[in-house]
Enzyme design. Structure first.
Site, PDB file in Angstrom:
ATOM      1  CB  ILE A 164      -0.917  -0.005   1.139  1.00  0.00           C
ATOM      2  CG1 ILE A 164      -0.167   0.083   2.626  1.00  0.00           C
ATOM      3  CG2 ILE A 164      -1.962  -1.161   1.170  1.00  0.00           C
ATOM      4  CD1 ILE A 164      -1.198   0.567   3.725  1.00  0.00           C
ATOM      5  CG  ASP A 165       3.872   1.839   2.810  1.00  0.00           C
ATOM      6  OD1 ASP A 165       2.750   2.124   3.176  1.00  0.00           O
ATOM      7  OD2 ASP A 165       4.693   1.115   3.457  1.00  0.00           O
ATOM      8  CB  VAL A 298      -8.427   2.078   9.131  1.00  0.00           C
ATOM      9  CG1 VAL A 298      -7.885   3.651   8.630  1.00  0.00           C
ATOM     10  CG2 VAL A 298      -9.967   2.187   8.456  1.00  0.00           C
ATOM     11  CG  ASN A 536     -11.373   7.384 -21.188  1.00  0.00           C
ATOM     12  OD1 ASN A 536     -10.791   8.560 -21.060  1.00  0.00           O
ATOM     13  ND2 ASN A 536     -10.865   6.403 -21.043  1.00  0.00           N
ATOM     14  NE  ARG A 571     -32.255 -13.573  -8.904  1.00  0.00           N
ATOM     15  CZ  ARG A 571     -33.125 -13.382  -7.999  1.00  0.00           C
ATOM     16  NH1 ARG A 571     -32.690 -12.369  -7.130  1.00  0.00           N
ATOM     17  NH2 ARG A 571     -34.354 -13.686  -7.891  1.00  0.00           N
TER      18      ARG A 571
END
Length: 780
Positions: A164-165, A298, A536, A571
């Site tokens: 994440i860094d 978090v 776009n 479905r």
């Protein structure tokens, strides 16, 4: 080895691939695992899960399990890593690596895909380098036979960076970074509303012990007053500078101050700077009501963003694109090929030598330890450096005392979209920094014709980065019917240049203004079009502001819809997306949400294709995966409407599956902009005004401005790996004006991947897969 001579469905026959996730978890890892498994199976290879990272590789047994097509179903929207991750001390010792080698040899696995940070990837490379000697020792110990050693004589490694860094050099974005930014921005938005109510200063501490990427992009995306990052500690005496800046902002009427701190922030002497330190400083020197929030884990949690699933959207799905690229890299590897890491550069998946990237990542740490701060910023790469320069310009430079006497007008055109306001804000502030007078045009070209123009100030755009829609107001009207009135307004308000932010109407309007230059000299001013539309579909740019926000809206809606079918089973959902004739949203949402098909105008389809899709779903209902998702772009076909496709599927699926339909409509245009759109809009607005400033110097003649060359009216677009200015006139050849789309689109090449991941038996063109490159490093 020639790519074109290979049949991709036979590349993996007789081969086995193992996939593991290691180190800290990151949202999007599951999308990468899913893509690796399904593409591996598509090539004919056996694919194994390694549970619990390197620990599972060492322990073997039930930790290494054969993966099936169905076993990765419903993984896309899950955060973390479903196959588990663990810190592993055993693998750091040769004895542990020998156990891991034994487990792989016994299963005939000679291809390893590792998804993790630089430590995990460095471990994988060491494993590969030692492989031959590990096998020799295993043979000597009588644990494997000479024949087993010969069959497994070479180990191929490919890495995908999950962190994440965003702390790995050589890639624009690592898996998980965009999702972490989503979590952070959600918190910032929630905090700023309460902070504004009470005139507070808010200090937010985000992850990033050694890398300030999350802090830096958050600061850009929320218009923070100050950011502390480990790569560039503040100058000596920063305490006084910070307090003056906060006081100035309050004096200008701002009710809110935001300071972002990376957890690894420090001063020039190497002493840590914590959010608590800053709080005490602000309260003591300014007496401001100050609060701190430390986000912690978090940031790692929650559903992965669309960007992290398909690293689309510079946002390409890192995870899907890279998963596909990883499998191809493994199967094409030879003993001479260095271990590679699959990275994102612009909208390109590229292969880079793993250890070169690891070395540059280490070089950043060295530069920081040696207090070579400018080198540390440069070594992080062009994207990081651009972010830093944009932040410095917007946050740390005070408007000059001397004015340029240049008037720059900004107008929004077409349908509103998220991120437009971020572009306006940065354009206004960069313009003021350049000494220009900035003018806001309300209600599009119609407002320009009617003189709905007023000066816009620094504080006038405060807080705009996080606002959806268009604060200036926007209309779809084109300028041709008002061309004379517009030229009179330009003369009346002495407008010297024009920034046009919007979709296809903005592009068309720019062209019409250029055509009007022959008749109206007032239109001979520099103009720049910034693409901003959920569709776009603006020629000259791979991405438009607003498309990422729309894509995330569609993807999260599809997740919820699929989840609703988890109880009912059998479905099929048919969902209509926006985009006019442009199939970008339907295609990318199809990739991000794991759709079975996405019908678009650019990829022609007929009744045979619809029948094949129905049959595919009939077969799917016989497996453990009893859900179907079909996307349809709104204008993909005049006769095969959403109602027609719904009726066809309902009839053909009788007794096997039932159908539901949803038309997403205007919800795709609304909402607060994603971090990507805020950051992209900020950089585009900034770049546009800097270009205009330079262009005005070029066209200043004999005391007046006169611009009538093609390169004085451009579209600012993201093309592959760079922001580029292309003359409007030159883009005409690349445009289908009837359907309001470019004649060619890069993302169409991704469509076969969606079909492969949905288990269609189709051929994949492997001729365009990435070749090995070297990380682009600034010479210092």
């Amino acid at each position: 080895m020639s790519h074109t001579s290979m049949d991709p469905t036979k590349m993996g026959i007789g081969r086995s691939i193992a996939v593991l996730t290691s180190g800290g978890d990151a949202q999007g890892m599951n999308a990468a695992v899913r893509a690796t498994v399904r593409v591996g199976i598509y090539t004919g290879a056996k694919v194994y899960f390694v549970h619990e990272g390197y620990q599972g590789l060492v322990d073997g047994g039930d930790n290494i399990k054969l993966a099936t097509w169905e076993s990765v179903s419903m993984m896309l929207q899950l955060g973390g890593t479903v196959i588990g991750s663990a810190r592993c001390m055993d693998f750091r010792a040769r004895e542990g690596r020998m156990k891991a080698a034994l487990n792989l040899v016994k299963l005939g696995i000679t291809n390893l895909c590792v998804i993790g940070g630089d430590g995990s990837l460095t471990g994988a490379n060491q494993f590969r380098k030692e492989w031959a000697t590990l096998l020799v020792d295993l043979v000597k110990a009588g644990k494997i036979t000479d024949d087993e050693a010969r069959k497994s004589c070479h180990l191929n490694i490919v890495g995908m960076v999950g962190s994440i860094d965003n702390d790995f050099c050589g890639t624009d974005m690592t898996i998980g970074t965009d999702s972490a930014l989503h979590r952070i921005i959600e918190v910032v938005d929630a905090i700023t509303t309460t902070a504004q109510s009470h005139q507070r200063t808010f200090i937010l501490e985000v992850m990033g012990r050694h890398c300030g990427y999350l802090a830096l992009v958050t600061a850009l995306a929320c218009g923070a007053d100050w950011v502390f990052i480990p790569e560039m500690p503040p100058d000596e005496g920063w305490e006084g500078h910070l307090c003056r800046r906060l006081a100035d902002q309050r004096a200008r009427g701002s009710r809110l101050n935001v300071i972002i701190v990376a957890e690894g922030a420090m001063d020039r002497a190497g002493n840590p700077i914590s959010s608590e330190d800053i709080k005490k400083l602000v309260e003591k020197n300014l007496g401001f009501d100050t609060r701190t929030t430390v986000l912690g884990h978090v940031q790692r949690g929650g559903t992965p963003s669309a960007f992290d699933r398909i690293l689309v959207g510079l946002s390409l799905s890192l995870s899907l694109r890279m998963g596909v690229e990883a499998v191809m890299a493994l199967l094409e590897a030879t003993p001479e090929t260095p271990a590679c890491v699959v990275s994102l550069s612009g909208n390109q998946a590229v292969r880079l030598p793993l250890m070169e990237c690891v070395q540059v990542t280490k070089d950043v740490t060295t530069a920081m330890a040696e207090k070579r701060w400018e080198d540390a910023i440069k070594l992080r790469g062009k994207s990081f450096e651009n972010n830093w320069n944009t932040y410095k310009m917007l946050a740390h430079i005070n408007p000059p005392d001397t004015k340029s006497n240049i008037n720059v007008a900004i107008v929004n055109i077409g349908a509103p979209c998220a991120g437009m306001n971020a572009a306006v804000r940065s354009a206004v502030r960069i313009g003021i920094i350049q000494g220009h007078n900035m003018l806001a045009v309300h209600d599009g070209f119609e407002g320009l014709a009617q003189g709905k123009i007023e000066p816009i100030t620094w504080t006038g755009v405060s807080g705009w980065t996080g606002k959806g829609g268009s604060e200036l107001g926007t209309k779809r009207v084109l300028p041709s019917e008002y061309i004379e009135e517009i030229s009179l307004t330009i003369a009346k308000f002495n407008i010297h240049s024009l920034v046009i932010i919007g979709g296809f109407e903005a592009y068309m309007g720019g062209l019409e203004l250029v055509q009007g230059r022959d008749k109206y000299e007032e239109l001979c001013i520099p103009m720049v079009v910034i693409p901003a539309t959920v569709s776009n579909n603006v020629p000259g740019s791979d991405f438009s502001i607003g498309a990422d926000t729309a894509l995330n809206t569609i993807t999260s809606t599809c997740d919820r819809i699929k989840q609703s079918a988890a109880g009912t089973k059998r479905r099929v959902f048919i969902i209509e997306t926006a985009g006019g004739y442009c199939g970008y949203l339907a295609t990318m949402a199809g990739l991000a949400a794991g759709a079975d098909a996405a019908y678009i105008y650019e990829d022609k389809f007929g009744i045979r294709d619809l029948e094949m899709n129905v049959e595919h779903l009939v077969q799917k209902m016989k497996t453990d995966v009893k859900r179907g998702l079909i996307l349809r772009n709104e204008n993909c076909n005049a006769n095969y409407t959403t109602d027609f496709i719904f009726a066809l599927y309902s009839e053909e699926g009788k007794g096997i599956f039932d159908c539901r339909k949803n038309v997403l409509g205007h919800m795709q245009q609304g909402g607060t902009p994603t971090p990507f759109d805020r950051n992209f809009g900020t950089k585009m607005g900034s770049k546009a005004v800097l270009w205009i400033t330079e262009k005005l110097k070029e066209v200043y003649r004999h005391g007046r401005i006169f611009a009538n060359t093609p390169d004085s009216a451009c579209v600012l677009g993201m093309k592959k790996r760079a922001l580029t200015f292309q003359p409007l006139a030159e883009l005409k050849e690349q445009t289908d004006f009837v359907h309001r789309i470019p004649k060619t689109s890069w993302w169409l090449k991704l469509r076969p991947i969606m079909k492969i991941l949905a288990k269609y038996n189709i051929s994949l063109d492997t001729s365009e897969h990435a070749h090995m490159e070297h990380p682009v490093i600034h010479q210092t």
